[in-house]
Design a protein around this motif. Structure first.
Motif, PDB file in Angstrom:
ATOM      1  N   THR A   7      19.487 -18.936 -29.335  1.00  0.00           N
ATOM      2  CA  THR A   7      19.713 -19.063 -27.800  1.00  0.00           C
ATOM      3  C   THR A   7      21.045 -18.884 -27.428  1.00  0.00           C
ATOM      4  O   THR A   7      21.496 -18.939 -26.172  1.00  0.00           O
ATOM      5  CB  THR A   7      19.135 -20.479 -27.236  1.00  0.00           C
ATOM      6  OG1 THR A   7      19.835 -21.395 -27.900  1.00  0.00           O
ATOM      7  CG2 THR A   7      17.426 -20.549 -27.871  1.00  0.00           C
ATOM      8  N   HIS A   8      21.935 -18.817 -28.532  1.00  0.00           N
ATOM      9  CA  HIS A   8      23.420 -18.918 -28.262  1.00  0.00           C
ATOM     10  C   HIS A   8      23.745 -17.729 -27.351  1.00  0.00           C
ATOM     11  O   HIS A   8      24.628 -17.829 -26.284  1.00  0.00           O
ATOM     12  CB  HIS A   8      24.127 -18.993 -29.505  1.00  0.00           C
ATOM     13  CG  HIS A   8      24.265 -20.046 -30.023  1.00  0.00           C
ATOM     14  ND1 HIS A   8      24.714 -20.334 -31.494  1.00  0.00           N
ATOM     15  CD2 HIS A   8      23.484 -21.272 -29.812  1.00  0.00           C
ATOM     16  CE1 HIS A   8      24.462 -21.447 -31.999  1.00  0.00           C
ATOM     17  NE2 HIS A   8      23.530 -22.124 -30.962  1.00  0.00           N
ATOM     18  N   LEU A   9      23.575 -16.567 -27.570  1.00  0.00           N
ATOM     19  CA  LEU A   9      24.107 -15.344 -26.918  1.00  0.00           C
ATOM     20  C   LEU A   9      23.658 -15.370 -25.207  1.00  0.00           C
ATOM     21  O   LEU A   9      24.301 -15.254 -24.589  1.00  0.00           O
ATOM     22  CB  LEU A   9      23.327 -13.983 -27.596  1.00  0.00           C
ATOM     23  CG  LEU A   9      24.046 -12.884 -26.883  1.00  0.00           C
ATOM     24  CD1 LEU A   9      25.393 -12.808 -26.450  1.00  0.00           C
ATOM     25  CD2 LEU A   9      23.339 -11.618 -27.339  1.00  0.00           C
ATOM     26  N   PRO A  10      22.128 -15.574 -25.015  1.00  0.00           N
ATOM     27  CA  PRO A  10      21.696 -15.598 -23.536  1.00  0.00           C
ATOM     28  C   PRO A  10      22.506 -17.026 -22.979  1.00  0.00           C
ATOM     29  O   PRO A  10      22.884 -16.668 -21.558  1.00  0.00           O
ATOM     30  CB  PRO A  10      20.301 -15.757 -23.538  1.00  0.00           C
ATOM     31  CG  PRO A  10      19.942 -16.150 -24.907  1.00  0.00           C
ATOM     32  CD  PRO A  10      20.882 -15.432 -25.929  1.00  0.00           C
ATOM     33  N   LEU A  11      22.489 -18.050 -23.730  1.00  0.00           N
ATOM     34  CA  LEU A  11      23.275 -18.964 -22.719  1.00  0.00           C
ATOM     35  C   LEU A  11      24.638 -19.010 -22.582  1.00  0.00           C
ATOM     36  O   LEU A  11      25.276 -19.195 -21.620  1.00  0.00           O
ATOM     37  CB  LEU A  11      23.201 -20.426 -23.745  1.00  0.00           C
ATOM     38  CG  LEU A  11      21.726 -20.969 -23.801  1.00  0.00           C
ATOM     39  CD1 LEU A  11      21.514 -22.080 -24.822  1.00  0.00           C
ATOM     40  CD2 LEU A  11      20.925 -21.548 -22.305  1.00  0.00           C
ATOM     41  N   ALA A  12      25.243 -18.302 -23.567  1.00  0.00           N
ATOM     42  CA  ALA A  12      26.877 -17.753 -23.397  1.00  0.00           C
ATOM     43  C   ALA A  12      26.958 -16.906 -22.274  1.00  0.00           C
ATOM     44  O   ALA A  12      27.996 -16.998 -21.434  1.00  0.00           O
ATOM     45  CB  ALA A  12      27.172 -17.415 -24.579  1.00  0.00           C
TER      46      ALA A  12
END
Length: 337
Positions: free
Chosen positions: A78-83
């Motif tokens: 989930t890190h990329l979309p949240l970032a």
């Protein structure tokens, strides 16, 4: 002005971050805006323990007045979309390790922050342990001479309760096993101390102790770009769990780093210089049984970088090397299978 901090993902990783932020808040460095998680139970537990607001919607947190820096503490995928959502609103980032499920996705995350002129740090806190800082200084000063040989040993234990958590140890949730999820801190520190790796020969396997689709035993032979030869040994099947260990031999001396304790041995045969105290590291069944001091130092570095308009020492781009090495070990192991 204090830097406004929000946290996304309120699971197991939250405690050392909030302990650090509370101390930094008292020192006037930060202001805790609040946290967000999809789970109502986790939001309630966060507010009950830490007395901070919990936002039911991510957008509400990202648009909260005074928010400057977002901690992304959710599962790796989930890190990329949240970032990307935080970057779109002009927020700096601190991302839990690993940066993403793959080095390719991690590269996209780092590039997005850089393109927006925002700072992005990664939670690789072993670099900030006092004994590790002392070892880094010894190497940089030439005290050990030319590095010739290095090894990293991460012989940890994780029990059934750890793997009972939904998705724990799965490729879908974690993106990898012992290398990416547990040993990544020590492997990153090895690279931080020794520099890039040129050649890799790797082996990895899944033990019969748990039903997971990722490796819980791995080993590799390494050749660093500086010419040194190295060995990596990582597992979570070693009961009851032992402190992680890095050893470096140079032309003028050697170093033995066992969790928080460092021994520096010179070529003259004199008694070693000892720095730090013995500790369990993260080796036992409780993965959160460690001091939060290195987290506080890591967060402070990101705060300083934001205020000074520079990249943090623990930048997103600096975290790509360990992810690429892990992928190289697993790829070589697959070729040998």
């Amino acid at each position: 002005m204090p830097i406004g901090v929000g946290l996304v993902g309120l699971g197991m990783a939250i405690a050392p971050h909030m302990l650090s932020l509370r101390e930094l808040e008292r020192a006037g460095r930060v202001r805790i805006i609040g946290g967000h998680a999809p789970s109502p139970a986790r939001r309630e537990a966060f507010t009950a323990r830490w007395g901070a607001p919990a936002f039911a919607e991510l957008a509400a947190l990202l648009e909260a007045p005074g928010l400057d820096l977002v901690f992304v503490l959710s599962p790796p995928g989930t890190h990329l979309p949240l970032a990307q959502e935080a970057i779109a609103r002009g927020k700096h980032l601190l991302v839990e390790k690993p940066l993403e499920l793959t080095a390719e996705r991690g590269e996209a995350l780092a590039a997005a922050a850089e393109a927006a002129g925002l700072r992005c740090g990664v939670c690789l806190q072993h670099r900030f342990r006092p004994a590790a800082l002392r070892l880094k200084a010894a190497l940089d000063s030439g005290r050990l001479g030319t590095p010739l040989s290095a090894s990293a040993s991460i012989r940890w234990w994780r029990d059934d309760a750890y793997f009972a958590q939904p998705g724990r140890g799965s490729m879908a949730r974690d993106g990898g096993g012992v290398l990416l999820t547990q040993a990544i801190h020590t492997i990153d520190l090895l690279l931080h101390l020794m520099g890039p790796v040129r050649d890799v020969a790797g082996f990895a396997a899944t033990s019969p102790l748990r039903k997971i689709d990722t490796e819980d035993i791995a080993a590799a032979a390494l050749r660093f770009e500086n010419g040194a030869i190295g060995v990596l040994d990582a597992t979570t099947v070693a009961r009851p769990g032992f402190p992680e260990r890095i050893e470096i031999a140079g032309s003028r001396g050697s170093a033995v780093l066992v969790a928080h304790r460092l021994e520096l041995h010179g070529a003259d045969g004199a008694p070693p210089e000892v720095f730090g105290e013995e500790g369990s590291g993260g080796g036992g069944a409780d993965p959160m049984a460690f001091d939060h001091g290195p987290h506080r130092a890591l967060i402070t570095e990101v705060l300083d970088a934001i205020e000074e308009g520079r990249e943090p020492a623990n930048s997103a781009r600096s975290a790509l090397a360990v992810q690429r090495l892990i992928e190289a070990v697993l790829a070589d192991s697959s070729r040998r299978a």
